[in-house]
Design a protein around this motif. Sequence first.
Motif, short mmCIF file in Angstrom:
data_model
loop_
_atom_site.label_atom_id
_atom_site.label_comp_id
_atom_site.label_asym_id
_atom_site.label_seq_id
_atom_site.Cartn_x
_atom_site.Cartn_y
_atom_site.Cartn_z
N MET A 44 0.87 -1.09 0.00
CA MET A 44 0.08 -0.07 0.00
C MET A 44 1.05 1.28 0.01
O MET A 44 1.75 1.25 0.54
N LEU A 45 0.48 2.18 -0.68
CA LEU A 45 1.20 3.55 -0.73
C LEU A 45 0.67 4.42 0.18
O LEU A 45 -0.85 4.57 0.27
N PHE A 46 1.02 5.35 1.04
CA PHE A 46 0.58 6.37 1.62
C PHE A 46 0.85 7.71 0.62
O PHE A 46 1.97 8.13 0.73
N ASP A 47 -0.13 8.38 -0.19
CA ASP A 47 -0.07 9.25 -1.22
C ASP A 47 1.13 8.80 -2.42
O ASP A 47 1.57 7.70 -2.40
N THR A 48 0.95 9.55 -3.30
CA THR A 48 2.03 9.04 -4.51
C THR A 48 3.11 10.06 -4.59
O THR A 48 3.68 9.92 -5.76
N GLY A 49 2.91 11.55 -4.32
CA GLY A 49 3.94 12.28 -4.56
C GLY A 49 3.60 12.85 -5.80
O GLY A 49 2.49 12.98 -6.48
N HIS A 101 -5.21 13.47 1.66
CA HIS A 101 -5.77 14.47 0.89
C HIS A 101 -5.47 14.63 -0.66
O HIS A 101 -4.80 13.87 -1.17
N PHE A 102 -6.17 15.59 -1.22
CA PHE A 102 -6.53 15.54 -2.60
C PHE A 102 -5.56 16.69 -3.25
O PHE A 102 -5.75 17.02 -4.53
N HIS A 103 -4.79 17.47 -2.48
CA HIS A 103 -3.90 18.21 -3.13
C HIS A 103 -2.83 17.52 -4.11
O HIS A 103 -2.61 16.40 -4.06
N ALA A 104 -2.50 18.23 -5.19
CA ALA A 104 -2.06 17.68 -6.57
C ALA A 104 -0.76 16.80 -6.24
O ALA A 104 -0.30 15.77 -6.72
N ASP A 105 0.12 17.52 -5.34
CA ASP A 105 1.36 16.97 -4.87
C ASP A 105 1.46 15.63 -4.24
O ASP A 105 2.48 15.05 -3.80
N HIS A 106 -0.01 15.22 -3.75
CA HIS A 106 -0.22 13.94 -3.16
C HIS A 106 -0.79 13.03 -3.79
O HIS A 106 -0.65 11.63 -3.59
N ILE A 107 -1.54 13.37 -5.02
CA ILE A 107 -2.14 12.54 -5.74
C ILE A 107 -1.87 12.16 -7.23
O ILE A 107 -2.51 11.69 -8.25
N ALA A 108 -0.66 13.14 -7.63
CA ALA A 108 -0.10 13.08 -9.04
C ALA A 108 -0.15 11.77 -10.01
O ALA A 108 0.06 11.60 -10.96
N LEU A 142 -6.52 19.48 -8.63
CA LEU A 142 -6.65 19.44 -10.11
C LEU A 142 -7.22 18.20 -10.48
O LEU A 142 -6.86 16.84 -10.39
N PRO A 143 -8.43 18.23 -10.64
CA PRO A 143 -9.45 17.03 -10.80
C PRO A 143 -9.02 16.14 -12.30
O PRO A 143 -9.24 14.89 -12.33
N ALA A 144 -7.94 16.72 -13.06
CA ALA A 144 -7.59 15.81 -14.17
C ALA A 144 -6.52 14.62 -13.91
O ALA A 144 -6.29 13.74 -14.23
N LEU A 145 -6.25 14.72 -12.51
CA LEU A 145 -5.28 13.67 -12.06
C LEU A 145 -6.07 12.54 -11.22
O LEU A 145 -5.47 11.47 -10.90
N LEU A 146 -7.41 12.66 -11.47
CA LEU A 146 -8.07 11.61 -10.96
C LEU A 146 -8.48 10.44 -11.76
O LEU A 146 -9.01 11.07 -13.16
N PRO A 147 -8.27 9.15 -11.73
CA PRO A 147 -8.77 8.31 -12.79
C PRO A 147 -10.34 8.40 -12.80
O PRO A 147 -10.99 8.72 -12.15
#
Length: 277
Positions: A44-49, A101-108, A142-147
């Motif tokens: 499991m990953l905690f965030d993705t950077g 959380h869903f800030h871009a530097d955590h879900i990119a 940045l909603p574009a980062l969501l699958p």
Amino acid sequence: MTIELLKVGHCFHPEAVVIRGGSWRAQQFPAIVALLKHPSQGYMLFDTGYAKHFIQATTPFPQRLYRWVTPMHLCDKENLLHQLAQRGIAPEDIKHIFISHFHADHIAGLLDFPQARYICSKVALQSVMQRSGIRGLLKGYLPALLPTDFSARVSFIEDCPARPLAVELAMFGAGYDVFGDGAYIAVALPGHAYGHYGLLCSQQQNTFFLIGDACWTQQALISATKPHPLASIILSDKTQYYDTIDKLARLYGVSQQLTIIPAHCQSSYDQFLCSQR
């Protein structure tokens, strides 16, 4: 169970915004990801950077403003997929991704794991869905980062069994048992973003508290230093955020068995690496 910290790119930002009284010169702030291995649930990953998807998502205007305000750098050797491959881990081996959380530097990097299940706060996801354009951008979304199939692969922290926390953590309320076995406990750390959560996890005799952006640096934990008022622009609730920092600072001062790891603190990252040698 095992835990490993990975540095997945970094951004540049004036230190004085993150730490009140700091330098106004731009400093590097790493994006720290945790690679966790559960004995039955797997990796499991905690965030993705960061990931190259961030560049694509911030190419159009006004999204490009995000990249101008916090310029980021991601070299090939820090790319998350590359680091996982070096450890013999394929994208499909990542079974779950816990989203603080869903800030871009955590879900990119979410788009790089098409088979992973997502674990996040229902409140956090609703916040993203309710804000688009400039309103979303001002909150770091940045909603574009969501699958596109995100909703089909997500489960919510709030639906996990609630568990009482240890005495020194009781000020944070109850925790949520992610897999129902006590291995990973999600803890609400409000203020930075809607539905912001940290994660308690263990490795042998050590317990680690991955706190995402509940505070940005170890220095904030040591002195309960608040960020510059300019940082309030992105916060969901400044009062809650300051209260969370105060609680974490108290915890840092009394707990000898717990290692608190902010997601953008180089000192915490370096100390973790030293402790694993």
